[in-house]
Design a protein around this motif. Sequence first.
Motif, PDB file in Angstrom:
ATOM      1  N   ASN A   1       0.848  -1.196   0.000  1.00 41.30           N
ATOM      2  CA  ASN A   1       0.000   0.000   0.000  1.00 41.30           C
ATOM      3  C   ASN A   1       0.884   1.247   0.000  1.00 41.30           C
ATOM      4  OD1 ASN A   1       0.833   0.479   2.697  1.00 41.30           O
ATOM      5  ND2 ASN A   1      -0.863  -0.761   3.503  1.00 41.30           N
ATOM      6  N   SER A   2       0.272   2.428  -0.045  1.00 44.62           N
ATOM      7  CA  SER A   2       1.047   3.671  -0.175  1.00 44.62           C
ATOM      8  C   SER A   2       2.003   3.879   1.008  1.00 44.62           C
ATOM      9  CB  SER A   2       0.104   4.874  -0.293  1.00 44.62           C
ATOM     10  OG  SER A   2      -0.779   4.918   0.802  1.00 44.62           O
TER      11      SER A   2
ATOM     12  N   LYS B   1      -6.115  -5.586   5.671  1.00 48.68           N
ATOM     13  CA  LYS B   1      -6.116  -5.556   4.200  1.00 48.68           C
ATOM     14  C   LYS B   1      -6.503  -6.906   3.611  1.00 48.68           C
ATOM     15  CE  LYS B   1      -3.082  -4.270   0.353  1.00 48.68           C
ATOM     16  NZ  LYS B   1      -1.701  -3.878  -0.018  1.00 48.68           N
TER      17      LYS B   1
ATOM     18  N   ILE C   1     -16.149   0.545  -0.835  1.00 47.82           N
ATOM     19  CA  ILE C   1     -14.977  -0.341  -0.805  1.00 47.82           C
ATOM     20  C   ILE C   1     -14.417  -0.632  -2.196  1.00 47.82           C
ATOM     21  CG2 ILE C   1     -16.092  -2.626  -0.909  1.00 47.82           C
ATOM     22  CD1 ILE C   1     -13.440  -1.797   1.679  1.00 47.82           C
TER      23      ILE C   1
ATOM     24  N   LYS D   1     -11.556   1.471  -4.033  1.00 46.25           N
ATOM     25  CA  LYS D   1     -10.177   1.409  -3.543  1.00 46.25           C
ATOM     26  C   LYS D   1      -9.429   0.263  -4.213  1.00 46.25           C
ATOM     27  CE  LYS D   1     -11.654   3.239   0.930  1.00 46.25           C
ATOM     28  NZ  LYS D   1     -11.859   2.945   2.359  1.00 46.25           N
ATOM     29  N   LYS D   2      -8.115   0.311  -4.146  1.00 48.46           N
ATOM     30  CA  LYS D   2      -7.276  -0.705  -4.765  1.00 48.46           C
ATOM     31  C   LYS D   2      -7.197  -1.944  -3.868  1.00 48.46           C
ATOM     32  CE  LYS D   2      -2.626  -1.339  -6.666  1.00 48.46           C
ATOM     33  NZ  LYS D   2      -1.289  -0.727  -6.824  1.00 48.46           N
ATOM     34  N   HIS D   3      -7.411  -3.127  -4.468  1.00 45.73           N
ATOM     35  CA  HIS D   3      -7.365  -4.381  -3.708  1.00 45.73           C
ATOM     36  C   HIS D   3      -6.701  -5.473  -4.548  1.00 45.73           C
ATOM     37  CE1 HIS D   3     -10.126  -2.782  -0.677  1.00 45.73           C
ATOM     38  NE2 HIS D   3     -10.833  -2.290  -1.670  1.00 45.73           N
TER      39      HIS D   3
END
Length: 499
Positions: free
Chosen positions: A12-13, A303, A333, A336-338
Amino acid sequence: MIDIKSIINTLNSEEQQKFVAYLHQKNKRKDAKNIQLFKLLAKPDSDSKVICKQLYKTKKSNAYHALRKRLFQSLIDFTANKNLENENSIDMQIIKYIVASRTYLLQKNYDIAYKILDKAEHLADEHLLFPILNEIYHTKIQYASDYPKVNLDTLISKQNENQKKHQLEDQLNMIYAKLKTTLNAINYQGKVINFETELNEILKASKIELNKSLSFKSLYQILAIANISALVTTKYFQIEDFVLKSYDILKSKKETDKQLYYQIQTVYIIANTLFRNKKFETSLIYIKEMEQLMQLKRHVYQKEFILKKTLVEALNLNFLNQQVEAISLIEIIIVKKHNDLETLLDLHLTLLMFYFQKENFVKAKSVLSKFYHTDQWYIEKAGIDWVIKKNIAELLLYIELQEDNLLYSRLKSFKRRYTDYLKQIGQIRILKFLNFAEQYYKKPELVLTKNFKTKLEASFKWTTVKEEDIFVMTFYAWLKNKIEQGNLYKTTLKLIEKP
């Protein structure tokens, strides 16, 4: 070539920033290009040849490949160190104890060596680390003749008991792997296999007893085996008591968070089982417990499980007449990136179902438009059951929107591809359902006749609402609503609430 980009995508970031800081600290030369390469690879549309030219003014370079290899190694080291700081710190501490104790044993400093091994044994036993315990007992027994203070018979007894636990864990691991392989063949390759026969043959030689000595990993694998069976047969009602009883046995143990990952997996299976058995409020209680477990250990598994938790939570809310909240949960949800593509696809398909039940067919079609890959691609990513549900939802949507060409084209394609498969797995009623849907589309007035209603009810008889699969009932509710000419969402809830 190793796909470094796929590794970078797992960060993640915040983790990416930490990795850059890690590289800064590691770099001895000021002209090192590893940070630059990492940032370029982290971009969505990065291309190796373009990156190589940016870094080395050429499309091919041995220096570029060497740089990639070094970056790969740094990523592995960073990932390992990050995990050692969290879940595996206990493992490493125990291994350090064992290594140190063996040094003292070689120096014949037995008192200090066995005291260190006692510490290692206590930690390993507390965390149910059977393989590491095996090493500790092995070491203690090896030098027992030189250290009369220890009871050799007690050590041998402990070793034998630990080996049984370790063997059980290995046995369950193999059973789980075999059944998961069978499930994958059914779900992702479309093979027709008698799963119940396969399950019985695999379990025939296994005598597994549920008791407090089981680890959460062992329990998870037992429940996962039961869950796989329920998934294939859609008989979730058959495993509910077993699942709840099993969890209660292990939950009565102290310090249940020692195998947190497997405990979260177990609670997820319970919540999903209760949802499939239409016990929505009870399922939400376990979703709450799952959420609390996900927050432990600095949210280390947040996550990993957030999509699964959101999916089951939204489904429960939807069938508890809280559809607005359910839709909101998913919409927030999915933007967002998953990395969990399979559950992400489940969420999109679920959102399509919610909009369809709400009779907002324009928004439902908007969700459908995002499924632009082929059926085969989706079978490989999400399974054949998902693809069949998606196809049925698509056909019903075209009926509602009166899109003749798309409807008949997709219907013909569906029947050509899946008729034989549905017959082989005993799901002829899906074909019957589509025939009724087609009849309605051609002559909507037919659904108001007594003959249509009688034929429909005769074709879709089930034992009880409790035992019938909830997703089958939601599709049936669409036809039932056409007969009753009511509100689709209310008709669906009313059908599922029947005793």
